[in-house]
Motif scaffolding. Structure first.
Motif, PDB file in Angstrom:
ATOM      1  N   PHE A  93       0.859  -1.186   0.000  1.00  0.00           N
ATOM      2  CA  PHE A  93       0.000   0.000   0.000  1.00  0.00           C
ATOM      3  C   PHE A  93       0.891   1.231   0.000  1.00  0.00           C
ATOM      4  CE2 PHE A  93      -2.844   3.022   2.492  1.00  0.00           C
ATOM      5  CZ  PHE A  93      -3.776   3.183   1.470  1.00  0.00           C
ATOM      6  N   VAL A  94       0.421   2.294  -0.636  1.00  0.00           N
ATOM      7  CA  VAL A  94       1.103   3.594  -0.565  1.00  0.00           C
ATOM      8  C   VAL A  94       0.154   4.543   0.149  1.00  0.00           C
ATOM      9  CG1 VAL A  94       2.101   5.518  -1.858  1.00  0.00           C
ATOM     10  CG2 VAL A  94       2.385   3.172  -2.702  1.00  0.00           C
ATOM     11  N   ALA A  95       0.600   5.074   1.294  1.00  0.00           N
ATOM     12  CA  ALA A  95      -0.252   5.911   2.143  1.00  0.00           C
ATOM     13  C   ALA A  95       0.259   7.341   2.164  1.00  0.00           C
ATOM     14  CB  ALA A  95      -0.264   5.353   3.567  1.00  0.00           C
ATOM     15  N   GLU A  96      -0.646   8.284   2.379  1.00  0.00           N
ATOM     16  CA  GLU A  96      -0.238   9.683   2.521  1.00  0.00           C
ATOM     17  C   GLU A  96       0.729   9.851   3.688  1.00  0.00           C
ATOM     18  OE1 GLU A  96      -0.602  12.612   0.928  1.00  0.00           O
ATOM     19  OE2 GLU A  96      -1.527  11.458  -0.687  1.00  0.00           O
ATOM     20  N   ASN A  97       0.449   9.140   4.775  1.00  0.00           N
ATOM     21  CA  ASN A  97       1.277   9.293   5.982  1.00  0.00           C
ATOM     22  C   ASN A  97       1.089   8.065   6.871  1.00  0.00           C
ATOM     23  OD1 ASN A  97      -1.099   9.658   7.652  1.00  0.00           O
ATOM     24  ND2 ASN A  97      -1.243  11.715   6.801  1.00  0.00           N
ATOM     25  N   VAL A  98       1.782   8.056   7.994  1.00  0.00           N
ATOM     26  CA  VAL A  98       1.791   6.863   8.860  1.00  0.00           C
ATOM     27  C   VAL A  98       0.411   6.579   9.448  1.00  0.00           C
ATOM     28  CG1 VAL A  98       2.571   8.103  10.949  1.00  0.00           C
ATOM     29  CG2 VAL A  98       3.104   5.679  10.674  1.00  0.00           C
ATOM     30  N   LEU A  99      -0.374   7.608   9.701  1.00  0.00           N
ATOM     31  CA  LEU A  99      -1.718   7.366  10.245  1.00  0.00           C
ATOM     32  C   LEU A  99      -2.588   6.647   9.216  1.00  0.00           C
ATOM     33  CD1 LEU A  99      -3.847   7.623  12.431  1.00  0.00           C
ATOM     34  CD2 LEU A  99      -4.325   9.960  11.630  1.00  0.00           C
ATOM     35  N   GLU A 100      -2.526   7.102   7.964  1.00  0.00           N
ATOM     36  CA  GLU A 100      -3.306   6.434   6.928  1.00  0.00           C
ATOM     37  C   GLU A 100      -2.816   4.993   6.738  1.00  0.00           C
ATOM     38  OE1 GLU A 100      -4.412   8.657   3.154  1.00  0.00           O
ATOM     39  OE2 GLU A 100      -3.553   6.835   2.291  1.00  0.00           O
ATOM     40  N   ALA A 101      -1.508   4.805   6.849  1.00  0.00           N
ATOM     41  CA  ALA A 101      -0.928   3.465   6.697  1.00  0.00           C
ATOM     42  C   ALA A 101      -1.448   2.521   7.786  1.00  0.00           C
ATOM     43  CB  ALA A 101       0.595   3.542   6.750  1.00  0.00           C
ATOM     44  N   VAL A 102      -1.450   3.006   9.025  1.00  0.00           N
ATOM     45  CA  VAL A 102      -1.906   2.167  10.142  1.00  0.00           C
ATOM     46  C   VAL A 102      -3.401   1.861   9.987  1.00  0.00           C
ATOM     47  CG1 VAL A 102      -2.375   2.197  12.630  1.00  0.00           C
ATOM     48  CG2 VAL A 102      -0.125   2.872  11.775  1.00  0.00           C
ATOM     49  N   LYS A 103      -4.178   2.854   9.603  1.00  0.00           N
ATOM     50  CA  LYS A 103      -5.620   2.620   9.409  1.00  0.00           C
ATOM     51  C   LYS A 103      -5.873   1.596   8.315  1.00  0.00           C
ATOM     52  CE  LYS A 103      -7.592   6.888  11.212  1.00  0.00           C
ATOM     53  NZ  LYS A 103      -8.239   8.182  10.895  1.00  0.00           N
ATOM     54  N   TRP A 104      -5.036   1.625   7.276  1.00  0.00           N
ATOM     55  CA  TRP A 104      -5.194   0.636   6.204  1.00  0.00           C
ATOM     56  C   TRP A 104      -4.909  -0.773   6.748  1.00  0.00           C
ATOM     57  CZ3 TRP A 104      -1.862  -2.844   3.737  1.00  0.00           C
ATOM     58  CH2 TRP A 104      -2.373  -3.439   2.577  1.00  0.00           C
ATOM     59  N   ILE A 105      -3.848  -0.909   7.521  1.00  0.00           N
ATOM     60  CA  ILE A 105      -3.500  -2.219   8.091  1.00  0.00           C
ATOM     61  C   ILE A 105      -4.638  -2.736   8.967  1.00  0.00           C
ATOM     62  CG2 ILE A 105      -1.983  -3.421   9.727  1.00  0.00           C
ATOM     63  CD1 ILE A 105       0.267  -1.486   8.809  1.00  0.00           C
ATOM     64  N   LEU A 106      -5.177  -1.842   9.786  1.00  0.00           N
ATOM     65  CA  LEU A 106      -6.200  -2.248  10.757  1.00  0.00           C
ATOM     66  C   LEU A 106      -7.605  -2.223  10.155  1.00  0.00           C
ATOM     67  CD1 LEU A 106      -4.824  -0.321  13.881  1.00  0.00           C
ATOM     68  CD2 LEU A 106      -4.329  -2.668  13.151  1.00  0.00           C
ATOM     69  N   GLU A 107      -7.682  -1.842   8.897  1.00  0.00           N
ATOM     70  CA  GLU A 107      -8.968  -1.784   8.187  1.00  0.00           C
ATOM     71  C   GLU A 107      -9.978  -0.909   8.905  1.00  0.00           C
ATOM     72  OE1 GLU A 107     -10.149  -5.812   7.400  1.00  0.00           O
ATOM     73  OE2 GLU A 107      -8.342  -6.236   6.239  1.00  0.00           O
ATOM     74  N   ILE A 108      -9.525   0.299   9.278  1.00  0.00           N
ATOM     75  CA  ILE A 108     -10.451   1.233   9.919  1.00  0.00           C
ATOM     76  C   ILE A 108     -10.441   2.577   9.172  1.00  0.00           C
ATOM     77  CG2 ILE A 108     -10.405   0.246  12.219  1.00  0.00           C
ATOM     78  CD1 ILE A 108      -8.292   2.219  13.045  1.00  0.00           C
TER      79      ILE A 108
END
Ligand SMILES: [Zn+2]
Length: 191
Positions: A176-191
């Protein structure tokens, strides 16, 4: 009835690069001046709440080059940990490579040494873990080599990693390519 071996469940981790992923600027940032991005606190809190280990893996070759000292870095880590605590977030561990390229160590990303040490010490299941970083050539390559899922963030060096420096890690496709670490973590946790 046959005997069974019960192995304790291993932890899953979200490995995090420091500079350009959790905070700081694009280039060098003195340990006394490094600060987390605003959204980093929530990101780490979500990692904690989800039961993943939050583990920083960082190259700090300025130590080998004599530009900063290990105690300066330790002071900075203590200060940053206290700041996290005030925000209700915790980093489970920091693993630092103090070497420079000419030391030929096995722990400077993209070498896997620190991941293997973390996996052993914290009993981490690497295959079900993630690496979030901004530096394709270091963070994405090492993630793939230790079988973690690589997630690129566009902060720090991230835009360059997807652009002019894409050829330095073109064997890897980020999960995944995320805008930032918060978006990355939310993607991992599916939230
Ligand atoms: Zn090293």
């Amino acid at each position: 009835m046959t005997a069974q071996t019960l192995e304790p469940a291993k932890s899953r981790a979200i490995f995090l690069d420091r500079d350009g992923t959790l905070g700081g600027a694009g280039g060098f940032c003195h340990p006394d001046e490094f600060e987390f991005y605003e959204f980093t606190f929530e990101a780490i809190k979500l990692v904690n709440q989800a039961g993943f280990k939050a583990v920083v893996i960082t190259n700090q070759s300025r130590i080998a080059k004599g530009q900063i000292t290990f105690p300066q870095l330790e002071n900075s880590i203590n200060r940053l940990n206290l700041n996290l605590e005030r925000h209700g977030a915790t980093l489970d561990a920091w693993f630092v490579c103090p070497h420079q390229r000419s030391d030929h160590c096995n722990c400077k990303k993209p070498q896997p040494g620190l991941f293997l040490r973390a996996a052993q010490k914290l009993e981490i299941d690497l295959q079900n873990s993630f690496m979030i970083g901004d530096h394709g050539e270091n963070d994405m390559l090492v993630a793939a080599s230790v079988s973690c899922k690589p997630i690129l963030v566009l902060t720090g060096l991230g835009r360059g990693s997807t652009g002019e420096f894409r050829h330095t890690w073109d064997s890897i496709e980020p999960a995944f390519v995320a805008e930032n670490v918060l978006e990355a973590v939310k993607w991992i946790l599916e939230i």
